[in-house]
Design an enzyme around this catalytic site. Structure first.
Site, PDB file in Angstrom:
ATOM      1  N   ASN A 117      38.625  62.149  42.843  1.00 25.78           N
ATOM      2  CA  ASN A 117      38.970  63.558  43.076  1.00 25.78           C
ATOM      3  C   ASN A 117      40.451  63.716  42.804  1.00 25.78           C
ATOM      4  O   ASN A 117      41.206  62.736  42.833  1.00 25.78           O
ATOM      5  CB  ASN A 117      38.670  63.922  44.529  1.00 25.78           C
ATOM      6  CG  ASN A 117      38.765  65.417  44.813  1.00 25.78           C
ATOM      7  OD1 ASN A 117      38.832  66.240  43.885  1.00 25.78           O
ATOM      8  ND2 ASN A 117      38.761  65.779  46.079  1.00 25.78           N
ATOM      9  N   HIS A 119      43.900  66.162  43.892  1.00 25.44           N
ATOM     10  CA  HIS A 119      44.387  67.086  44.924  1.00 25.44           C
ATOM     11  C   HIS A 119      45.752  67.606  44.499  1.00 25.44           C
ATOM     12  O   HIS A 119      46.590  66.821  44.052  1.00 25.44           O
ATOM     13  CB  HIS A 119      44.473  66.340  46.260  1.00 25.44           C
ATOM     14  CG  HIS A 119      44.924  67.213  47.375  1.00 25.44           C
ATOM     15  ND1 HIS A 119      44.140  68.220  47.898  1.00 25.44           N
ATOM     16  CD2 HIS A 119      46.098  67.269  48.058  1.00 25.44           C
ATOM     17  CE1 HIS A 119      44.799  68.832  48.851  1.00 25.44           C
ATOM     18  NE2 HIS A 119      46.001  68.283  48.969  1.00 25.44           N
TER      19      HIS A 119
HETATM   20  C1  GAR Z   1      43.084  71.748  40.828  1.00 25.62           C
HETATM   21  O1  GAR Z   1      44.449  71.996  41.039  1.00 25.62           O
HETATM   22  C2  GAR Z   1      42.574  70.727  41.830  1.00 25.62           C
HETATM   23  O2  GAR Z   1      43.537  69.806  42.234  1.00 25.62           O
HETATM   24  C3  GAR Z   1      42.205  71.617  42.990  1.00 25.62           C
HETATM   25  O3  GAR Z   1      41.597  72.726  42.404  1.00 25.62           O
HETATM   26  C4  GAR Z   1      42.230  72.982  41.143  1.00 25.62           C
HETATM   27  C5  GAR Z   1      41.146  73.218  40.116  1.00 25.62           C
HETATM   28  O4  GAR Z   1      41.660  73.769  38.951  1.00 25.62           O
HETATM   29  N1  GAR Z   1      41.327  70.903  43.860  1.00 25.62           N
HETATM   30  C6  GAR Z   1      41.431  70.949  45.174  1.00 25.62           C
HETATM   31  O5  GAR Z   1      42.242  71.638  45.761  1.00 25.62           O
HETATM   32  C7  GAR Z   1      40.440  70.071  45.902  1.00 25.62           C
HETATM   33  N2  GAR Z   1      40.822  69.902  47.259  1.00 25.62           N
HETATM   34  P1  GAR Z   1      40.749  73.968  37.663  1.00 25.62           P
HETATM   35  O6  GAR Z   1      39.447  74.634  38.138  1.00 25.62           O
HETATM   36  O7  GAR Z   1      41.550  74.845  36.783  1.00 25.62           O
HETATM   37  O8  GAR Z   1      40.489  72.606  37.082  1.00 25.62           O
END
Ligand code: GAR
Length: 204
Positions: A117, A119
């Protein structure tokens, strides 16, 4: 590990909940890769926890199979966990990649499939659903992103890589998150390629 697992592109299932820009970076890097490259990987399916995500659309545009497993469609969390596991397993992945997937993953899926994952903060600081907002509210001057092996905790698994991003005067959650995601997309591709090249060390 069998020879079959060691050879060819690493089979990756990506799970998304949102716009899927990290997924897009993985798809773009995959199509530019040399098929004989030991760090090669193939996104074999994209799953979502809600219909109509940008991530799902990006997969469909590439002709990649998709599935949606919505928590509200199941009578219990355990049944949702089971359905997610069945959908993921149907694509026989070597690796599951959570790319903005905003649900915790059940223990059976984690036992069945190595899962990473990402973050948008420098763990172990600011875990949880609002890593960017929490870092900004704390007043840190440097934050970033972290890619890690998923365990049963919330953002507690072993860290694989991190990238730092400076907080600028006047940053909002949105502007800061966008700059973090620029670094995150590079980190995602390099990490998945690195895991593919080094698969004998973690794939059993
Ligand atoms: C990313 O920044 C990822 O780190 C975060 O969601 C975004 C997705 O962006 N994930 C979290 O916060 C998980 N806890 P994307 O849909 O443009 O790839």
């Amino acid at each position: 590990m069998s020879t079959a697992l060691a050879a060819g592109p690493l089979r990756v299932v990506v799970l998304v909940s949102g716009s899927g820009t990290n997924l897009q970076a993985l798809l773009d890097a995959q199509s530019n890769a040399d098929p004989a490259d030991p760090s090669g990987y193939a996104v074999v399916a994209v799953g979502a926890d809600r219909p109509g995500t940008g991530g799902e659309e990006r997969a469909i545009a590439r002709g990649i199979p998709t599935f949606t497993v919505r928590l509200g469609d199941f009578p219990s969390r355990e049944e949702w966990d089971r359905a997610l596991l069945e959908n993921v397993s149907a694509h026989t992945p070597h690796l599951v990649v959570l790319a903005g997937f905003m649900k915790l993953i059940g223990p059976d899926l984690l036992r069945a499939h190595p899962t990473v994952n990402s973050h948008p903060a420098l763990l172990p600081s600011f875990p949880g659903a609002h890593g960017v907002r929490d870092a900004l509210a704390h007043g840190v001057k440097v934050t970033g992103c972290t890619i890690f092996w998923v365990d049963e905790g919330v953002d507690t698994g072993a860290i694989i890589d991190q990238r730092a991003v400076r907080v600028e005067d006047g940053d909002t959650e949105e502007t800061l998150h966008e700059r973090i995601k620029v670094e995150e997309r590079v980190m995602f591709v390099e990490t998945v390629r690195g895991l593919a090249a080094d698969r004998t060390s973690w794939l059993t």
